[in-house]
Motif scaffolding. Sequence first.
Motif, PDB file in Angstrom:
ATOM      1  N   PHE A 303       0.818  -1.212   0.000  1.00  0.00           N
ATOM      2  CA  PHE A 303       0.000   0.000   0.000  1.00  0.00           C
ATOM      3  C   PHE A 303       0.854   1.266   0.000  1.00  0.00           C
ATOM      4  CE2 PHE A 303      -2.295   3.402   2.262  1.00  0.00           C
ATOM      5  CZ  PHE A 303      -3.342   3.572   1.368  1.00  0.00           C
ATOM      6  N   ILE A 304       1.816   1.336   0.914  1.00  0.00           N
ATOM      7  CA  ILE A 304       2.644   2.547   0.999  1.00  0.00           C
ATOM      8  C   ILE A 304       3.487   2.702  -0.264  1.00  0.00           C
ATOM      9  CG2 ILE A 304       4.515   3.665   2.288  1.00  0.00           C
ATOM     10  CD1 ILE A 304       3.372   2.469   4.829  1.00  0.00           C
ATOM     11  N   GLY A 305       3.983   1.596  -0.797  1.00  0.00           N
ATOM     12  CA  GLY A 305       4.774   1.655  -2.038  1.00  0.00           C
ATOM     13  C   GLY A 305       3.965   2.177  -3.212  1.00  0.00           C
ATOM     14  N   LYS A 306       2.726   1.716  -3.339  1.00  0.00           N
ATOM     15  CA  LYS A 306       1.861   2.213  -4.419  1.00  0.00           C
ATOM     16  C   LYS A 306       1.587   3.700  -4.249  1.00  0.00           C
ATOM     17  CE  LYS A 306      -0.595  -2.200  -4.839  1.00  0.00           C
ATOM     18  NZ  LYS A 306      -1.843  -2.913  -4.511  1.00  0.00           N
ATOM     19  N   ALA A 307       1.295   4.120  -3.005  1.00  0.00           N
ATOM     20  CA  ALA A 307       0.989   5.529  -2.752  1.00  0.00           C
ATOM     21  C   ALA A 307       2.182   6.417  -3.077  1.00  0.00           C
ATOM     22  CB  ALA A 307       0.552   5.719  -1.300  1.00  0.00           C
ATOM     23  N   ILE A 308       3.378   5.991  -2.686  1.00  0.00           N
ATOM     24  CA  ILE A 308       4.583   6.794  -2.964  1.00  0.00           C
ATOM     25  C   ILE A 308       4.859   6.848  -4.461  1.00  0.00           C
ATOM     26  CG2 ILE A 308       7.093   6.837  -2.666  1.00  0.00           C
ATOM     27  CD1 ILE A 308       6.637   5.782   0.186  1.00  0.00           C
ATOM     28  N   ALA A 309       4.648   5.721  -5.162  1.00  0.00           N
ATOM     29  CA  ALA A 309       4.864   5.706  -6.613  1.00  0.00           C
ATOM     30  C   ALA A 309       3.886   6.639  -7.330  1.00  0.00           C
ATOM     31  CB  ALA A 309       4.716   4.278  -7.139  1.00  0.00           C
ATOM     32  N   LEU A 310       2.627   6.649  -6.910  1.00  0.00           N
ATOM     33  CA  LEU A 310       1.642   7.543  -7.515  1.00  0.00           C
ATOM     34  C   LEU A 310       1.915   8.996  -7.135  1.00  0.00           C
ATOM     35  CD1 LEU A 310      -1.517   5.327  -6.961  1.00  0.00           C
ATOM     36  CD2 LEU A 310      -0.502   5.904  -9.163  1.00  0.00           C
ATOM     37  N   SER A 311       2.452   9.207  -5.925  1.00  0.00           N
ATOM     38  CA  SER A 311       2.835  10.564  -5.521  1.00  0.00           C
ATOM     39  C   SER A 311       3.928  11.113  -6.437  1.00  0.00           C
ATOM     40  CB  SER A 311       3.349  10.571  -4.082  1.00  0.00           C
ATOM     41  OG  SER A 311       2.394  10.088  -3.192  1.00  0.00           O
ATOM     42  N   PHE A 312       4.799  10.238  -6.900  1.00  0.00           N
ATOM     43  CA  PHE A 312       5.868  10.667  -7.805  1.00  0.00           C
ATOM     44  C   PHE A 312       5.292  11.325  -9.061  1.00  0.00           C
ATOM     45  CE2 PHE A 312       8.296   9.588 -11.650  1.00  0.00           C
ATOM     46  CZ  PHE A 312       9.475  10.278 -11.398  1.00  0.00           C
ATOM     47  N   ILE A 313       4.191  10.751  -9.594  1.00  0.00           N
ATOM     48  CA  ILE A 313       3.570  11.312 -10.792  1.00  0.00           C
ATOM     49  C   ILE A 313       3.036  12.713 -10.510  1.00  0.00           C
ATOM     50  CG2 ILE A 313       1.739  10.994 -12.506  1.00  0.00           C
ATOM     51  CD1 ILE A 313       1.904   7.985 -11.962  1.00  0.00           C
ATOM     52  N   ILE A 314       2.386  12.900  -9.346  1.00  0.00           N
ATOM     53  CA  ILE A 314       1.818  14.207  -8.994  1.00  0.00           C
ATOM     54  C   ILE A 314       2.933  15.236  -8.783  1.00  0.00           C
ATOM     55  CG2 ILE A 314       0.424  15.436  -7.286  1.00  0.00           C
ATOM     56  CD1 ILE A 314      -1.127  12.837  -6.837  1.00  0.00           C
ATOM     57  N   ILE A 315       4.033  14.820  -8.150  1.00  0.00           N
ATOM     58  CA  ILE A 315       5.179  15.719  -7.971  1.00  0.00           C
ATOM     59  C   ILE A 315       5.801  16.053  -9.334  1.00  0.00           C
ATOM     60  CG2 ILE A 315       7.511  15.884  -7.002  1.00  0.00           C
ATOM     61  CD1 ILE A 315       6.476  14.173  -4.645  1.00  0.00           C
ATOM     62  N   TRP A 316       5.838  15.065 -10.202  1.00  0.00           N
ATOM     63  CA  TRP A 316       6.352  15.262 -11.568  1.00  0.00           C
ATOM     64  C   TRP A 316       5.550  16.339 -12.289  1.00  0.00           C
ATOM     65  CZ3 TRP A 316       6.997  10.444 -15.286  1.00  0.00           C
ATOM     66  CH2 TRP A 316       7.789  10.805 -16.385  1.00  0.00           C
ATOM     67  N   PHE A 317       4.216  16.308 -12.128  1.00  0.00           N
ATOM     68  CA  PHE A 317       3.366  17.359 -12.708  1.00  0.00           C
ATOM     69  C   PHE A 317       3.859  18.742 -12.294  1.00  0.00           C
ATOM     70  CE2 PHE A 317      -0.787  14.641 -12.939  1.00  0.00           C
ATOM     71  CZ  PHE A 317      -0.286  14.004 -14.055  1.00  0.00           C
ATOM     72  N   LYS A 318       4.074  18.881 -10.970  1.00  0.00           N
ATOM     73  CA  LYS A 318       4.379  20.203 -10.421  1.00  0.00           C
ATOM     74  C   LYS A 318       5.653  20.784 -11.013  1.00  0.00           C
ATOM     75  CE  LYS A 318       5.265  22.755  -6.176  1.00  0.00           C
ATOM     76  NZ  LYS A 318       5.195  22.775  -4.702  1.00  0.00           N
ATOM     77  N   TRP A 319       6.681  19.942 -11.162  1.00  0.00           N
ATOM     78  CA  TRP A 319       7.978  20.447 -11.595  1.00  0.00           C
ATOM     79  C   TRP A 319       8.184  20.334 -13.100  1.00  0.00           C
ATOM     80  CZ3 TRP A 319       9.981  23.420  -8.170  1.00  0.00           C
ATOM     81  CH2 TRP A 319       9.703  23.193  -6.830  1.00  0.00           C
ATOM     82  N   THR A 320       7.097  20.084 -13.839  1.00  0.00           N
ATOM     83  CA  THR A 320       7.187  19.985 -15.297  1.00  0.00           C
ATOM     84  C   THR A 320       6.347  21.047 -15.989  1.00  0.00           C
ATOM     85  OG1 THR A 320       7.521  17.586 -15.150  1.00  0.00           O
ATOM     86  CG2 THR A 320       6.856  18.464 -17.289  1.00  0.00           C
ATOM     87  N   PHE A 321       5.106  21.242 -15.524  1.00  0.00           N
ATOM     88  CA  PHE A 321       4.175  22.135 -16.228  1.00  0.00           C
ATOM     89  C   PHE A 321       4.159  23.525 -15.603  1.00  0.00           C
ATOM     90  CE2 PHE A 321       2.336  17.838 -16.843  1.00  0.00           C
ATOM     91  CZ  PHE A 321       2.471  17.773 -18.216  1.00  0.00           C
ATOM     92  N   PRO A 322       4.027  24.561 -16.418  1.00  0.00           N
ATOM     93  CA  PRO A 322       3.907  25.923 -15.877  1.00  0.00           C
ATOM     94  C   PRO A 322       2.539  26.132 -15.233  1.00  0.00           C
ATOM     95  CG  PRO A 322       3.610  25.958 -18.249  1.00  0.00           C
ATOM     96  CD  PRO A 322       3.997  24.551 -17.892  1.00  0.00           C
TER      97      PRO A 322
END
Length: 358
Positions: A303-322
């Motif tokens: 569970f925690i591994g899945k949540a952290i992996a999905l969090s990576f995508i959301i963090i990726w959004f922040k530091w990629t798109f204006p």
Amino acid sequence: MFDFSLLTNWIHELLSSFMPEWLTVTTECVLIGVVLMLVYALLGLFYIYYERKLCAAFQCRLGPNRVGPFGLLQSFADMFKMLIKELISLNHVDKFLFALAPYLVILASMLAFAVLPWGNGLQVIDFNIGIFFLIAVSSIGVLGILLAGWSSNNKYTLIGALRSGAQMVSYELSVGLSVITMVCFAGTMSVGGIVEQQQDMWFIFKGHIPAIIAFIIYLIAGTAETNRGPFDLPEAESELTAGYHTEYSGIHFGFFYLAEYLNLFIVAGVAALLFFGGWAPLHFPGWDTFNHIMDYIPSVIWFIGKAIALSFIIIWFKWTFPRLRIDQMLALEWKYLLPINLVNLVLMVLIIVYGLHL
């Protein structure tokens, strides 16, 4: 796979052996509260470090590397600094509402924490309207943000709060419809029931195209719900200083800061629950050896591994798109995500009615 209910039942029987029933229940509630707050704090510290390191990697920097090995103690140093900072008393604010707002924001994420399926038999509460409860309590957070902006009696905080209110109320529709789409597929709002139905295969694989569409929309809307980039207009530093929490200091500011990261984990945890089986390991029908190996990994790690992996995508959004403009952000929701979600919900219902998911 280890069933944590064996451990929790043993603790209950141990306490019941020398305590009356009412004291046993009270003690268990206190223990659960302490454990939840400890996990809450540790996850917040981990996510601060996690995002700093990811942000540094995206920008070709090193990130925290001075305090402790690999900078691991930097988040703890920041936490202690925040705890000892002065709570500045302002004369022009509505003092009661100003003080209440950060606690409402924290309360919303703490209540949502209680429903998440942390592991096999490791869930604080599981009842037949678990998903409905989760959506309801997560909506409390916007009240805290609106109160913070209004009670600060500051034009920047008020603009930030109004932006946040418009954004969160709008994107809650897409989050809710994505969740409802998967609830229709599961046929239950019980969190435990949803996990049980994904023991053989996760919904993202057996939910056909509607599950994939619902997952993509949920990730976009969930990012907006947490006020993270590119949807961070409520706290746009370049124009609003810090948005709705500009006037806060010390631990009160820390509550807003912590709640943002924990909301990130909650959004990712709900995505893991609805689309990737919660704590259920990766299983494929007929792959008995592979499935048996996957069962050796503890359910909490899943569970925690899945949540952290999905969090990576959301963090990726922040530091990629204006950052989006306010009109672009609301147009994305009302003109695109909401209509697609409604059509997707109808498509999922048709798949269920005609038995195409069996």
